[in-house]
Design a protein around this motif. Structure first.
Motif, mmCIF file in Angstrom:
data_model
loop_
_atom_site.group_PDB
_atom_site.id
_atom_site.type_symbol
_atom_site.label_atom_id
_atom_site.label_comp_id
_atom_site.label_asym_id
_atom_site.label_seq_id
_atom_site.Cartn_x
_atom_site.Cartn_y
_atom_site.Cartn_z
ATOM 1 N N VAL A 136 84.787 51.575 39.315
ATOM 2 C CA VAL A 136 83.441 52.484 39.018
ATOM 3 C C VAL A 136 83.652 53.735 38.261
ATOM 4 O O VAL A 136 83.221 54.109 37.219
ATOM 5 C CB VAL A 136 82.633 52.823 40.162
ATOM 6 N N ALA A 137 85.018 54.450 38.670
ATOM 7 C CA ALA A 137 85.318 55.905 38.137
ATOM 8 C C ALA A 137 85.685 55.462 36.828
ATOM 9 O O ALA A 137 85.355 56.439 35.643
ATOM 10 C CB ALA A 137 86.466 56.285 38.833
ATOM 11 N N ALA A 138 86.542 54.588 36.520
ATOM 12 C CA ALA A 138 87.131 54.214 35.286
ATOM 13 C C ALA A 138 85.764 53.984 34.229
ATOM 14 O O ALA A 138 85.943 54.410 33.093
ATOM 15 C CB ALA A 138 88.105 53.420 34.990
ATOM 16 N N GLY A 139 85.008 53.037 34.729
ATOM 17 C CA GLY A 139 84.116 52.591 34.013
ATOM 18 C C GLY A 139 82.902 53.666 33.788
ATOM 19 O O GLY A 139 82.101 53.685 32.668
ATOM 20 N N HIS A 140 83.120 54.765 34.449
ATOM 21 C CA HIS A 140 81.924 55.800 34.207
ATOM 22 C C HIS A 140 82.399 56.461 32.843
ATOM 23 O O HIS A 140 81.445 57.079 32.147
ATOM 24 C CB HIS A 140 82.238 56.993 35.332
ATOM 25 N N TYR A 141 83.578 56.367 32.313
ATOM 26 C CA TYR A 141 84.065 56.950 31.109
ATOM 27 C C TYR A 141 83.772 56.070 29.765
ATOM 28 O O TYR A 141 83.986 56.500 29.068
ATOM 29 C CB TYR A 141 85.415 57.689 31.317
ATOM 30 N N ALA A 142 84.425 54.926 30.175
ATOM 31 C CA ALA A 142 84.555 54.017 29.262
ATOM 32 C C ALA A 142 84.393 52.337 29.494
ATOM 33 O O ALA A 142 84.472 52.119 30.836
ATOM 34 C CB ALA A 142 86.025 54.152 28.748
ATOM 35 N N ASP A 143 84.810 51.630 28.688
ATOM 36 C CA ASP A 143 84.650 50.005 28.751
ATOM 37 C C ASP A 143 86.158 49.804 28.842
ATOM 38 O O ASP A 143 86.966 50.511 28.012
ATOM 39 C CB ASP A 143 84.308 49.364 27.529
ATOM 40 N N VAL A 144 86.418 49.235 29.823
ATOM 41 C CA VAL A 144 87.795 48.854 30.251
ATOM 42 C C VAL A 144 88.244 47.501 30.206
ATOM 43 O O VAL A 144 87.264 46.536 30.783
ATOM 44 C CB VAL A 144 88.179 49.374 31.745
ATOM 45 N N GLU A 145 89.128 47.070 29.583
ATOM 46 C CA GLU A 145 89.766 45.766 29.426
ATOM 47 C C GLU A 145 91.306 45.719 29.377
ATOM 48 O O GLU A 145 92.180 46.444 29.093
ATOM 49 C CB GLU A 145 89.325 45.047 27.970
ATOM 50 N N VAL A 146 91.642 44.586 30.301
ATOM 51 C CA VAL A 146 93.018 44.360 30.225
ATOM 52 C C VAL A 146 93.625 43.331 29.063
ATOM 53 O O VAL A 146 92.901 42.311 28.848
ATOM 54 C CB VAL A 146 93.608 43.503 31.613
ATOM 55 N N VAL A 147 94.456 44.018 28.048
ATOM 56 C CA VAL A 147 94.470 43.080 26.717
ATOM 57 C C VAL A 147 96.031 42.364 26.883
ATOM 58 O O VAL A 147 96.186 41.564 26.019
ATOM 59 C CB VAL A 147 94.656 44.084 25.555
ATOM 60 N N GLU A 148 96.752 42.788 27.837
ATOM 61 C CA GLU A 148 98.101 42.030 27.780
ATOM 62 C C GLU A 148 98.702 42.018 29.194
ATOM 63 O O GLU A 148 98.798 43.168 29.550
ATOM 64 C CB GLU A 148 98.908 42.424 26.887
ATOM 65 N N THR A 149 99.232 40.909 29.680
ATOM 66 C CA THR A 149 100.232 41.097 30.960
ATOM 67 C C THR A 149 101.459 41.308 30.403
ATOM 68 O O THR A 149 101.872 40.483 29.450
ATOM 69 C CB THR A 149 100.048 39.870 31.815
ATOM 70 N N VAL A 150 102.465 42.066 30.975
ATOM 71 C CA VAL A 150 103.769 42.402 30.438
ATOM 72 C C VAL A 150 104.550 41.984 31.800
ATOM 73 O O VAL A 150 104.628 42.655 32.790
ATOM 74 C CB VAL A 150 104.056 43.873 30.098
ATOM 75 N N PRO A 151 105.553 41.060 31.310
ATOM 76 C CA PRO A 151 106.517 40.616 32.727
ATOM 77 C C PRO A 151 107.515 41.892 32.867
ATOM 78 O O PRO A 151 107.895 42.760 31.976
ATOM 79 C CB PRO A 151 107.232 39.443 31.910
ATOM 80 N N LYS A 152 108.273 41.652 34.130
ATOM 81 C CA LYS A 152 109.280 42.680 34.636
ATOM 82 C C LYS A 152 110.262 42.676 33.418
ATOM 83 O O LYS A 152 111.011 43.798 33.255
ATOM 84 C CB LYS A 152 109.721 42.218 36.069
ATOM 85 N N GLU A 153 110.568 41.389 33.007
ATOM 86 C CA GLU A 153 111.759 41.315 32.131
ATOM 87 C C GLU A 153 111.775 42.275 30.827
ATOM 88 O O GLU A 153 112.615 42.327 30.109
ATOM 89 C CB GLU A 153 111.761 39.957 31.631
ATOM 90 N N ALA A 154 110.541 42.600 30.540
ATOM 91 C CA ALA A 154 110.363 43.572 29.255
ATOM 92 C C ALA A 154 110.783 45.000 29.439
ATOM 93 O O ALA A 154 110.964 45.728 28.512
ATOM 94 C CB ALA A 154 108.801 43.596 29.006
ATOM 95 N N PHE A 155 111.394 45.171 30.767
ATOM 96 C CA PHE A 155 111.741 46.542 31.053
ATOM 97 C C PHE A 155 113.183 46.664 31.447
ATOM 98 O O PHE A 155 113.536 45.404 32.114
ATOM 99 C CB PHE A 155 110.935 47.231 32.105
ATOM 100 N N ASP A 156 113.684 47.874 31.145
ATOM 101 C CA ASP A 156 115.232 48.179 31.759
ATOM 102 C C ASP A 156 115.093 49.614 32.131
ATOM 103 O O ASP A 156 115.073 50.670 31.469
ATOM 104 C CB ASP A 156 116.257 47.947 30.538
ATOM 105 N N PRO A 157 115.607 49.664 33.677
ATOM 106 C CA PRO A 157 115.673 48.388 34.788
ATOM 107 C C PRO A 157 114.199 47.801 34.979
ATOM 108 O O PRO A 157 113.251 48.556 34.691
ATOM 109 C CB PRO A 157 116.163 49.176 35.836
#
Length: 285
Positions: free
Chosen positions: A168-189
């Protein structure tokens, strides 16, 4: 300083040149997957975001900074770690000299933020909520990396398991969408959790509230008792909402709202109840 063109720096080489390992105690997890890095600015471009001046929070060794400089006219990066801030100034000395990059050393929750047209950032997870809610009221589009669970809660709709105060708090300011899931392997560590990119598009809500500060405080209060009816939630959380007379709110409110639970109300429902609470509940200033 390097002569490599923007957008072509190797993330692992940037980490080596920075000469500093990530401090996981400070939520430092470097995004090093070229494919993910290359896609991130695209989420801003496809949404038609104004990239005249992009704000990046947490530049680290500069892999995302490099991609942003290849897309945006100007970039300001806020980096709290003095060693990484020094590395960014050296690595991107040419871009700084061309007035295309500014490095601000300091805490993103404390420094004065510049005027910006969009923010694209891989946020430190420990402070991601606070940073997001510093950026959202600015009314600028955002592409931000969060923990997947947090991202899902931001984007959730009424009645879903993930729907809550954050939604509710985020949607008070903007439309929100998840555009990509990023796996753990994309990061170091690698972090312990899966991550996700969230894109927000600012807009005015289709309801009115007596003030953002009171509305958000009211949300915080009633969602602490999300399994109770709103009648009980309003009465039991006056110490959080600051209401002096919660019973007056219960007496004046619509029965349908009072008998519902927080997870089933729409943002407009919360706005109506918060407005009533402000009018009759004698809230603290």
């Amino acid at each position: 300083m390097t002569d490599t063109a923007t957008g072509e720096r190797d993330p692992d080489a940037l980490v080596r040149r920075a000469g500093k390992r990530a401090d996981t105690r400070q939520d430092q997890h470097f995004l090093v997957d070229d494919r993910v890095l290359d896609r991130i600015p695209g989420y801003a471009v496809e949404a038609g975001m104004d990239l005249d001046h992009v704000l990046e929070i947490g530049g680290g060794p500069g892999a995302l900074t490099d991609r942003l400089l290849a897309t945006a006219e100007r970039v300001t990066v806020v980096e709290r770690d003095p060693e990484f801030a020094a590395h960014l100034r050296e690595e991107f000395a040419g871009e700084i000299g061309a007035d295309r990059l500014t490095v601000v050393e300091g805490d993103a929750l404390a420094v004065d933020l510049p005027e910006f047209t969009a923010s694209i950032s891989n946020l430190p997870y420990g402070a991601s909520s606070e940073i997001a809610f510093r950026l959202l009221p600015e009314g600028r589009p955002l592409v931000l990396m969060f923990q997947r669970e947090f991202a899902d809660r931001m984007a959730a709709g009424p009645g879903s398991d993930d729907y809550g105060r954050l939604s509710v708090a985020a949607g008070h300011y903007a439309d929100v969408e998840v555009v990509e899931t990023v796996p753990k392997e994309a990061f170091d560590p690698q972090p312990r959790v899966t991550s996700a990119l969230v894109r927000t598009t600012p807009r005015e809500p289709d309801y009115s509230v007596p003030g953002d500060e009171f509305f958000l405080r009211f949300l915080k209060a009633v969602f602490t008792q999300r399994r109770k009816t709103m009648r009980n939630a309003v009465r039991n959380t006056a110490h959080i909402s600051g209401l002096g007379d919660p019973d007056a709110v219960v007496e004046a409110a619509d029965e349908d709202l009072l008998s519902a639970r927080a997870g089933d109300l729409t943002p407009a429902d919360f706005a109506a109840l918060a407005t009533l609470a402000h009018e009759v509940g004698n809230p603290e200033d």
